[in-house]
Design a protein around this motif. Structure first.
Motif, PDB file in Angstrom:
ATOM      1  N   SER A  30       0.498   6.028  -5.327  1.00 55.51           N
ATOM      2  CA  SER A  30       1.692   6.121  -6.154  1.00 55.51           C
ATOM      3  C   SER A  30       2.750   7.058  -5.581  1.00 55.51           C
ATOM      4  O   SER A  30       3.918   6.950  -5.929  1.00 55.51           O
ATOM      5  N   HIS A  31       2.369   7.964  -4.708  1.00 55.84           N
ATOM      6  CA  HIS A  31       3.343   8.877  -4.111  1.00 55.84           C
ATOM      7  C   HIS A  31       3.437   8.701  -2.606  1.00 55.84           C
ATOM      8  O   HIS A  31       3.786   9.649  -1.876  1.00 55.84           O
ATOM      9  N   TYR A  32       3.124   7.495  -2.167  1.00 54.62           N
ATOM     10  CA  TYR A  32       3.202   7.199  -0.742  1.00 54.62           C
ATOM     11  C   TYR A  32       3.975   5.902  -0.512  1.00 54.62           C
ATOM     12  O   TYR A  32       4.157   5.105  -1.438  1.00 54.62           O
ATOM     13  N   ALA A  33       4.385   5.715   0.707  1.00 53.88           N
ATOM     14  CA  ALA A  33       5.121   4.507   1.051  1.00 53.88           C
ATOM     15  C   ALA A  33       4.229   3.278   0.944  1.00 53.88           C
ATOM     16  O   ALA A  33       3.040   3.320   1.261  1.00 53.88           O
ATOM     17  N   MET A  34       4.838   2.194   0.496  1.00 57.26           N
ATOM     18  CA  MET A  34       4.131   0.914   0.420  1.00 57.26           C
ATOM     19  C   MET A  34       5.055  -0.180   0.936  1.00 57.26           C
ATOM     20  O   MET A  34       6.278  -0.005   0.998  1.00 57.26           O
ATOM     21  N   ALA A  35       4.448  -1.308   1.276  1.00 56.27           N
ATOM     22  CA  ALA A  35       5.249  -2.358   1.892  1.00 56.27           C
ATOM     23  C   ALA A  35       4.625  -3.727   1.675  1.00 56.27           C
ATOM     24  O   ALA A  35       3.461  -3.848   1.280  1.00 56.27           O
ATOM     25  N   TRP A  36       5.422  -4.738   1.945  1.00 58.92           N
ATOM     26  CA  TRP A  36       4.970  -6.121   1.984  1.00 58.92           C
ATOM     27  C   TRP A  36       5.184  -6.650   3.400  1.00 58.92           C
ATOM     28  O   TRP A  36       6.221  -6.423   4.023  1.00 58.92           O
ATOM     29  N   ASP A  52       9.891   3.719   0.004  1.00 55.09           N
ATOM     30  CA  ASP A  52       9.374   5.003   0.473  1.00 55.09           C
ATOM     31  C   ASP A  52       8.657   5.757  -0.637  1.00 55.09           C
ATOM     32  O   ASP A  52       8.597   5.298  -1.781  1.00 55.09           O
ATOM     33  N   TRP A  53       8.130   6.928  -0.314  1.00 55.62           N
ATOM     34  CA  TRP A  53       7.287   7.674  -1.247  1.00 55.62           C
ATOM     35  C   TRP A  53       8.037   8.049  -2.522  1.00 55.62           C
ATOM     36  O   TRP A  53       7.448   8.174  -3.587  1.00 55.62           O
ATOM     37  N   SER A  54       9.359   8.222  -2.419  1.00 56.33           N
ATOM     38  CA  SER A  54      10.152   8.666  -3.567  1.00 56.33           C
ATOM     39  C   SER A  54      10.617   7.516  -4.448  1.00 56.33           C
ATOM     40  O   SER A  54      11.137   7.745  -5.538  1.00 56.33           O
ATOM     41  N   ASP A  55      10.492   6.289  -3.965  1.00 53.69           N
ATOM     42  CA  ASP A  55      11.038   5.085  -4.608  1.00 53.69           C
ATOM     43  C   ASP A  55      12.563   5.038  -4.553  1.00 53.69           C
ATOM     44  O   ASP A  55      13.173   4.123  -5.107  1.00 53.69           O
ATOM     45  N   ARG A  56      13.185   6.002  -3.912  1.00 51.65           N
ATOM     46  CA  ARG A  56      14.645   6.011  -3.853  1.00 51.65           C
ATOM     47  C   ARG A  56      15.186   5.137  -2.737  1.00 51.65           C
ATOM     48  O   ARG A  56      16.343   4.723  -2.773  1.00 51.65           O
ATOM     49  N   TYR A  94       1.267 -13.487   1.973  1.00 51.03           N
ATOM     50  CA  TYR A  94       1.951 -12.202   1.820  1.00 51.03           C
ATOM     51  C   TYR A  94       0.914 -11.111   1.554  1.00 51.03           C
ATOM     52  O   TYR A  94       0.032 -11.269   0.711  1.00 51.03           O
ATOM     53  N   PHE A  95       1.063 -10.011   2.281  1.00 52.17           N
ATOM     54  CA  PHE A  95       0.130  -8.898   2.197  1.00 52.17           C
ATOM     55  C   PHE A  95       0.836  -7.635   1.703  1.00 52.17           C
ATOM     56  O   PHE A  95       1.939  -7.316   2.126  1.00 52.17           O
ATOM     57  N   CYS A  96       0.137  -6.918   0.847  1.00 52.58           N
ATOM     58  CA  CYS A  96       0.568  -5.607   0.412  1.00 52.58           C
ATOM     59  C   CYS A  96      -0.069  -4.569   1.333  1.00 52.58           C
ATOM     60  O   CYS A  96      -1.215  -4.755   1.779  1.00 52.58           O
ATOM     61  N   ALA A  97       0.656  -3.485   1.606  1.00 48.33           N
ATOM     62  CA  ALA A  97       0.130  -2.470   2.514  1.00 48.33           C
ATOM     63  C   ALA A  97       0.568  -1.091   2.078  1.00 48.33           C
ATOM     64  O   ALA A  97       1.592  -0.927   1.398  1.00 48.33           O
ATOM     65  N   ALA A  98      -0.173  -0.088   2.513  1.00 50.08           N
ATOM     66  CA  ALA A  98       0.155   1.291   2.163  1.00 50.08           C
ATOM     67  C   ALA A  98      -0.392   2.234   3.232  1.00 50.08           C
ATOM     68  O   ALA A  98      -1.162   1.838   4.100  1.00 50.08           O
ATOM     69  N   ASN A  99       0.040   3.475   3.146  1.00 49.93           N
ATOM     70  CA  ASN A  99      -0.418   4.490   4.094  1.00 49.93           C
ATOM     71  C   ASN A  99      -0.503   5.826   3.388  1.00 49.93           C
ATOM     72  O   ASN A  99       0.450   6.230   2.720  1.00 49.93           O
ATOM     73  N   LEU A 100      -1.620   6.525   3.548  1.00 47.59           N
ATOM     74  CA  LEU A 100      -1.790   7.846   2.953  1.00 47.59           C
ATOM     75  C   LEU A 100      -1.243   8.915   3.886  1.00 47.59           C
ATOM     76  O   LEU A 100      -1.904   9.885   4.207  1.00 47.59           O
ATOM     77  N   ALA A 101      -0.023   8.691   4.298  1.00 45.64           N
ATOM     78  CA  ALA A 101       0.669   9.684   5.121  1.00 45.64           C
ATOM     79  C   ALA A 101       2.117   9.686   4.670  1.00 45.64           C
ATOM     80  O   ALA A 101       2.596   8.705   4.100  1.00 45.64           O
ATOM     81  N   VAL A 102       2.774  10.770   4.939  1.00 43.03           N
ATOM     82  CA  VAL A 102       4.181  10.851   4.570  1.00 43.03           C
ATOM     83  C   VAL A 102       4.991  10.167   5.664  1.00 43.03           C
ATOM     84  O   VAL A 102       5.143  10.698   6.755  1.00 43.03           O
ATOM     85  N   LEU A 103       5.440   8.959   5.350  1.00 41.87           N
ATOM     86  CA  LEU A 103       6.212   8.189   6.315  1.00 41.87           C
ATOM     87  C   LEU A 103       7.691   8.299   5.993  1.00 41.87           C
ATOM     88  O   LEU A 103       8.077   8.161   4.833  1.00 41.87           O
ATOM     89  N   VAL A 104       8.470   8.529   7.010  1.00 47.10           N
ATOM     90  CA  VAL A 104       9.915   8.593   6.834  1.00 47.10           C
ATOM     91  C   VAL A 104      10.556   7.592   7.774  1.00 47.10           C
ATOM     92  O   VAL A 104      10.406   7.689   8.987  1.00 47.10           O
ATOM     93  N   TRP A 105      11.219   6.629   7.200  1.00 45.58           N
ATOM     94  CA  TRP A 105      11.926   5.640   8.003  1.00 45.58           C
ATOM     95  C   TRP A 105      13.430   5.899   7.949  1.00 45.58           C
ATOM     96  O   TRP A 105      13.959   6.326   6.920  1.00 45.58           O
TER      97      TRP A 105
END
Length: 130
Positions: A30-36, A52-56, A94-105
């Motif tokens: 919930s506090h990490y980046a996720m993607a499709w 991104d992690w902030s949803d912003r 279609y795949f959902c994905a996530a990472n338990l790291a702070v990712l900044v794009w």
């Protein structure tokens, strides 16, 4: 092991809409980046959209820009992908994905590598008929 479970795929006519969901039952991401991402048989897995992690901040591949919207509901721990004006070429898994790291794009990023994500769902099939 955290699990991501996609749903919402199915058969739709060209021009129609679908909303894909990805459930994070353990509230792990919930506090990490996720993607499709999406992947056609025999082809590489391609980036579709990310949040991104902030949803912003959200990010989209050029191929879905203006057609799709990624969002997240942190109350029910679900990631969504709203897809409109679907075309037959959108047919794939279609795949959902996530990472338990702070990712900044970088803002404006239109492609995110598969290697940025390390947790994956099993996918949901979207079929768009012409």
């Amino acid at each position: 092991q955290p699990q991501l479970v996609e749903s919402g795929g199915g058969l739709v006519q060209a021009g129609g809409s679908l909303r894909l969901s990805c459930a994070d039952s353990e509230r792990t991401f919930s506090h990490y980046a996720m993607a499709w991402f999406r992947q056609a048989p025999g082809k590489e897995r391609d980036f579709v959209a990310a949040i991104d992690w902030s949803d912003r901040n959200t990010f989209y591949a050029n191929s879905v820009q203006g057609q799709s919207t990624i969002s997240r509901n942190k109350y029910n721990n679900t990631l969504y992908l709203q897809m409109n004006s679907l075309k037959p070429e959108d047919t794939t898994v279609y795949f959902c994905a996530a990472n338990l790291a702070v990712l900044v794009w970088e803002m404006g990023t239109t492609t995110i590598p598969v290697s940025d994500m390390n947790y994956w769902g099993k996918g949901t099939l979207v079929t768009v008929s012409s």
